[in-house]
Scaffold this motif. Structure first.
Motif, PDB file in Angstrom:
ATOM      1  N   SER A  18      27.736  95.695   9.881  1.00  0.00           N
ATOM      2  CA  SER A  18      26.984  94.851   9.000  1.00  0.00           C
ATOM      3  C   SER A  18      25.692  94.398   9.490  1.00  0.00           C
ATOM      4  O   SER A  18      25.119  95.167  10.636  1.00  0.00           O
ATOM      5  CB  SER A  18      27.814  93.280   9.414  1.00  0.00           C
ATOM      6  N   PHE A  19      24.813  93.771   8.745  1.00  0.00           N
ATOM      7  CA  PHE A  19      23.262  93.741   8.698  1.00  0.00           C
ATOM      8  C   PHE A  19      22.676  92.209   8.422  1.00  0.00           C
ATOM      9  O   PHE A  19      23.336  91.771   7.746  1.00  0.00           O
ATOM     10  CB  PHE A  19      22.644  94.669   7.581  1.00  0.00           C
ATOM     11  N   THR A  20      21.751  92.255   9.154  1.00  0.00           N
ATOM     12  CA  THR A  20      21.106  90.800   9.093  1.00  0.00           C
ATOM     13  C   THR A  20      19.656  91.496   8.569  1.00  0.00           C
ATOM     14  O   THR A  20      18.914  92.103   9.608  1.00  0.00           O
ATOM     15  CB  THR A  20      20.659  89.990  10.075  1.00  0.00           C
ATOM     16  N   VAL A  21      19.128  91.313   7.497  1.00  0.00           N
ATOM     17  CA  VAL A  21      17.832  91.965   6.985  1.00  0.00           C
ATOM     18  C   VAL A  21      16.544  90.571   6.894  1.00  0.00           C
ATOM     19  O   VAL A  21      17.122  89.853   6.084  1.00  0.00           O
ATOM     20  CB  VAL A  21      18.045  92.542   5.732  1.00  0.00           C
ATOM     21  N   THR A  22      15.723  90.908   7.340  1.00  0.00           N
ATOM     22  CA  THR A  22      14.486  89.922   7.256  1.00  0.00           C
ATOM     23  C   THR A  22      13.177  90.670   6.628  1.00  0.00           C
ATOM     24  O   THR A  22      13.001  91.608   7.199  1.00  0.00           O
ATOM     25  CB  THR A  22      13.979  89.446   8.593  1.00  0.00           C
ATOM     26  N   ASP A  23      12.749  90.144   5.440  1.00  0.00           N
ATOM     27  CA  ASP A  23      11.698  90.798   4.899  1.00  0.00           C
ATOM     28  C   ASP A  23      10.340  90.103   5.363  1.00  0.00           C
ATOM     29  O   ASP A  23      10.439  89.052   5.683  1.00  0.00           O
ATOM     30  CB  ASP A  23      11.653  90.469   3.573  1.00  0.00           C
ATOM     31  N   VAL A  24       9.287  90.992   5.862  1.00  0.00           N
ATOM     32  CA  VAL A  24       7.980  90.480   6.566  1.00  0.00           C
ATOM     33  C   VAL A  24       7.119  90.622   5.623  1.00  0.00           C
ATOM     34  O   VAL A  24       6.857  91.777   4.996  1.00  0.00           O
ATOM     35  CB  VAL A  24       8.061  91.179   7.843  1.00  0.00           C
ATOM     36  N   PRO A  25       6.143  89.513   5.314  1.00  0.00           N
ATOM     37  CA  PRO A  25       6.104  88.277   5.902  1.00  0.00           C
ATOM     38  C   PRO A  25       7.024  87.087   5.506  1.00  0.00           C
ATOM     39  O   PRO A  25       7.327  87.468   4.182  1.00  0.00           O
ATOM     40  CB  PRO A  25       4.469  87.784   5.757  1.00  0.00           C
ATOM     41  N   ARG A  26       7.333  86.488   6.308  1.00  0.00           N
ATOM     42  CA  ARG A  26       8.479  85.655   6.013  1.00  0.00           C
ATOM     43  C   ARG A  26       7.773  84.335   5.259  1.00  0.00           C
ATOM     44  O   ARG A  26       8.261  83.550   4.527  1.00  0.00           O
ATOM     45  CB  ARG A  26       9.255  85.081   7.126  1.00  0.00           C
ATOM     46  N   ARG A  27       6.317  84.089   5.625  1.00  0.00           N
ATOM     47  CA  ARG A  27       5.717  83.300   4.918  1.00  0.00           C
ATOM     48  C   ARG A  27       4.473  83.891   4.165  1.00  0.00           C
ATOM     49  O   ARG A  27       3.830  84.717   4.641  1.00  0.00           O
ATOM     50  CB  ARG A  27       5.007  82.307   5.732  1.00  0.00           C
ATOM     51  N   ALA A  28       4.313  83.394   3.167  1.00  0.00           N
ATOM     52  CA  ALA A  28       3.478  84.060   2.076  1.00  0.00           C
ATOM     53  C   ALA A  28       1.960  84.011   2.467  1.00  0.00           C
ATOM     54  O   ALA A  28       1.584  82.727   2.999  1.00  0.00           O
ATOM     55  CB  ALA A  28       3.413  83.404   0.478  1.00  0.00           C
ATOM     56  N   SER A  48      12.002  95.733  -1.348  1.00  0.00           N
ATOM     57  CA  SER A  48      11.921  95.076  -0.267  1.00  0.00           C
ATOM     58  C   SER A  48      13.009  95.776   0.883  1.00  0.00           C
ATOM     59  O   SER A  48      13.800  96.517   0.264  1.00  0.00           O
ATOM     60  CB  SER A  48      12.445  93.495  -0.437  1.00  0.00           C
ATOM     61  N   THR A  49      12.860  95.265   1.967  1.00  0.00           N
ATOM     62  CA  THR A  49      13.744  95.855   3.122  1.00  0.00           C
ATOM     63  C   THR A  49      15.073  95.530   2.712  1.00  0.00           C
ATOM     64  O   THR A  49      16.215  96.374   3.027  1.00  0.00           O
ATOM     65  CB  THR A  49      13.135  95.556   4.478  1.00  0.00           C
ATOM     66  N   ARG A  50      15.040  94.251   2.284  1.00  0.00           N
ATOM     67  CA  ARG A  50      16.548  93.734   2.014  1.00  0.00           C
ATOM     68  C   ARG A  50      17.255  94.415   0.917  1.00  0.00           C
ATOM     69  O   ARG A  50      18.262  94.854   1.073  1.00  0.00           O
ATOM     70  CB  ARG A  50      16.539  92.139   1.612  1.00  0.00           C
ATOM     71  N   ARG A  51      16.358  94.853  -0.073  1.00  0.00           N
ATOM     72  CA  ARG A  51      17.030  95.645  -1.256  1.00  0.00           C
ATOM     73  C   ARG A  51      17.176  96.953  -0.793  1.00  0.00           C
ATOM     74  O   ARG A  51      18.356  97.539  -1.162  1.00  0.00           O
ATOM     75  CB  ARG A  51      16.062  95.289  -2.248  1.00  0.00           C
ATOM     76  N   PHE A  52      16.442  97.483   0.157  1.00  0.00           N
ATOM     77  CA  PHE A  52      16.318  98.861   0.558  1.00  0.00           C
ATOM     78  C   PHE A  52      17.888  98.964   1.363  1.00  0.00           C
ATOM     79  O   PHE A  52      18.616  99.944   1.049  1.00  0.00           O
ATOM     80  CB  PHE A  52      15.557  99.204   1.423  1.00  0.00           C
ATOM     81  N   ILE A  53      18.182  98.046   2.182  1.00  0.00           N
ATOM     82  CA  ILE A  53      19.599  98.047   2.877  1.00  0.00           C
ATOM     83  C   ILE A  53      20.484  97.823   1.803  1.00  0.00           C
ATOM     84  O   ILE A  53      21.633  98.555   2.049  1.00  0.00           O
ATOM     85  CB  ILE A  53      19.376  97.072   4.127  1.00  0.00           C
ATOM     86  N   GLU A  54      20.662  97.002   0.881  1.00  0.00           N
ATOM     87  CA  GLU A  54      21.618  96.965  -0.101  1.00  0.00           C
ATOM     88  C   GLU A  54      21.741  98.390  -0.965  1.00  0.00           C
ATOM     89  O   GLU A  54      22.842  98.564  -1.087  1.00  0.00           O
ATOM     90  CB  GLU A  54      20.998  95.896  -1.122  1.00  0.00           C
ATOM     91  N   ILE A  55      20.760  99.005  -1.328  1.00  0.00           N
ATOM     92  CA  ILE A  55      20.681 100.294  -2.102  1.00  0.00           C
ATOM     93  C   ILE A  55      21.573 101.429  -0.871  1.00  0.00           C
ATOM     94  O   ILE A  55      22.184 102.120  -1.752  1.00  0.00           O
ATOM     95  CB  ILE A  55      19.400 100.712  -2.536  1.00  0.00           C
ATOM     96  N   LEU A  56      20.909 101.259   0.170  1.00  0.00           N
ATOM     97  CA  LEU A  56      21.857 102.157   0.936  1.00  0.00           C
ATOM     98  C   LEU A  56      23.390 102.077   1.249  1.00  0.00           C
ATOM     99  O   LEU A  56      24.330 102.646   1.399  1.00  0.00           O
ATOM    100  CB  LEU A  56      21.047 102.253   2.386  1.00  0.00           C
ATOM    101  N   PHE A  57      23.522 100.647   1.757  1.00  0.00           N
ATOM    102  CA  PHE A  57      25.054 100.261   2.299  1.00  0.00           C
ATOM    103  C   PHE A  57      25.617  99.275   1.577  1.00  0.00           C
ATOM    104  O   PHE A  57      26.762  98.863   2.088  1.00  0.00           O
ATOM    105  CB  PHE A  57      24.490  99.954   3.892  1.00  0.00           C
ATOM    106  N   GLY A  58      25.075  98.589   0.658  1.00  0.00           N
ATOM    107  CA  GLY A  58      25.693  97.481   0.100  1.00  0.00           C
ATOM    108  C   GLY A  58      26.764  97.951  -1.032  1.00  0.00           C
ATOM    109  O   GLY A  58      27.008  99.103  -1.249  1.00  0.00           O
TER     110      GLY A  58
END
Length: 320
Positions: free
Chosen positions: A169-179, A143-153
């Motif tokens: 710092s980052f605020t990360v939102t995975d899309v779509p937010r609704r299934a 996910s994009t959230r995990r991608f940012i963690e892999i890079l910068f976490g």
């Protein structure tokens, strides 16, 4: 992901009419008297994965003269930012259409560039696709959230950047937010800026289509999209002033059959643009096949769509 794209080569594109070269004097600034609600699009990268002299997919959106939104961050976009003398102070929104290398690999360099350009804490709001685990011969995508963690976490590849020059710092939102969302979702809304998103389809890579509305003007980014993603694009692109469409294949059978599981041909682009009453089309992420057959591509689109069609090139500025 299939390795077929490794066989593609990518060529330098010529400057085309109705699009202005983005020299430092032309790149808008807050001091240039840009009217409230103005929007300009700078093409950082119009190419693909090959090392052929052009940057890969990447764009910066200027709002009221200020560079605010980065759409994709393909290799080479770091250099194009410098060439255009883009002020990174408020480039704080990042929209990733998908996590293929030629759309996302330059993000760490851009994050660092913004950090070293200031002495105060910086923050990024990052939006991008959700992921999926590996299944059979289908590779996994984070996910994009995990991608940012892999890079910068913590423990990430570039964890040192968190406070190397300025706190990041980052605020990360995975899309779509609704299934299973089938209608565009508002993912960001502030002042005169609204960003909507909808799940696209790019074979096995999770993908997102974005629409950005600013003061009555609208730009849609298809990202890489195949036939299964066209209904979603049609839903989100209705009435857009500008549609930026990734154009890689010719009409069948002009390109290898497998590429049609990844991308949409000119005929489909023209039909969709006509149905959606799109104001202008910008073809980007161009392959050699499309670049070498511009007349045929334009004619195929024009058989259905009567609006203006342009071919992107690095360092060009549009005012939708």
């Amino acid at each position: 992901m299939r390795t077929l794209l490794a066989s593609l080569s990518w060529l330098m594109l010529a400057v085309i009419p109705t699009i202005l070269p983005a020299t430092p004097a032309q790149v808008p600034t807050e001091n240039a008297g840009s009217p409230a609600g103005s929007v300009e699009l700078l093409v950082l990268g119009s190419g693909g994965p090959g090392a052929e002299g052009r940057a890969s997919s990447s764009y910066v959106l200027f709002i009221d003269g200020t560079p605010r939104i980065l759409i994709d961050a393909g290799p080479g976009s770091f250099v194009r930012l410098g060439e255009a003398h883009v002020d990174l102070e408020r480039l704080d929104l990042v929209l990733l259409t998908h996590l293929h290398v030629d759309h996302a690999a330059e993000l760490p360099g851009i994050v660092k560039a913004r950090a070293v350009a200031t002495s105060h804490p910086i923050h990024f709001d990052v939006f991008g696709p959700d992921g999926h685990p590996a299944e059979g011969d289908v590779p996994s995508f984070p996910s994009t959230r995990r991608f940012i963690e892999i890079l910068f976490g913590t423990g990430g590849a570039f964890a040192y950047l968190k406070d190397f020059a300025a706190p990041v710092s980052f605020t990360v939102t995975d899309v779509p937010r609704r299934a299973h969302a089938v209608e565009p979702q508002v993912i960001y809304e502030r002042g005169n800026v609204a960003i909507r998103a909808l799940r696209g389809h790019h074979d096995d890579a999770p993908a997102v289509i974005y629409r950005i509305d600013v003061g009555g003007r609208s730009i849609v980014f298809s990202g890489d999209i195949d036939a299964q993603g066209l209904p979603a694009l049609e839903s989100i692109a209705r009435g857009a002033n500008l549609l930026v469409f990734d154009a890689v294949v010719l009409d069948p059978p002009g390109s290898p059959a497998i590429l049609y599981s990844l991308h949409s041909p000119p005929k489909a682009i023209g039909e969709l643009a006509a149905r959606d009453n799109v104001g202008r089309l910008l073809l980007s992420h161009l392959s050699p096949a499309v670049d070498e057959n511009r007349h045929a591509v334009t004619a195929s689109i024009a058989a259905h769509y009567a609006g203006p069609v342009a071919f992107a090139s690095d360092g060009l500025l549009l005012r939708p």
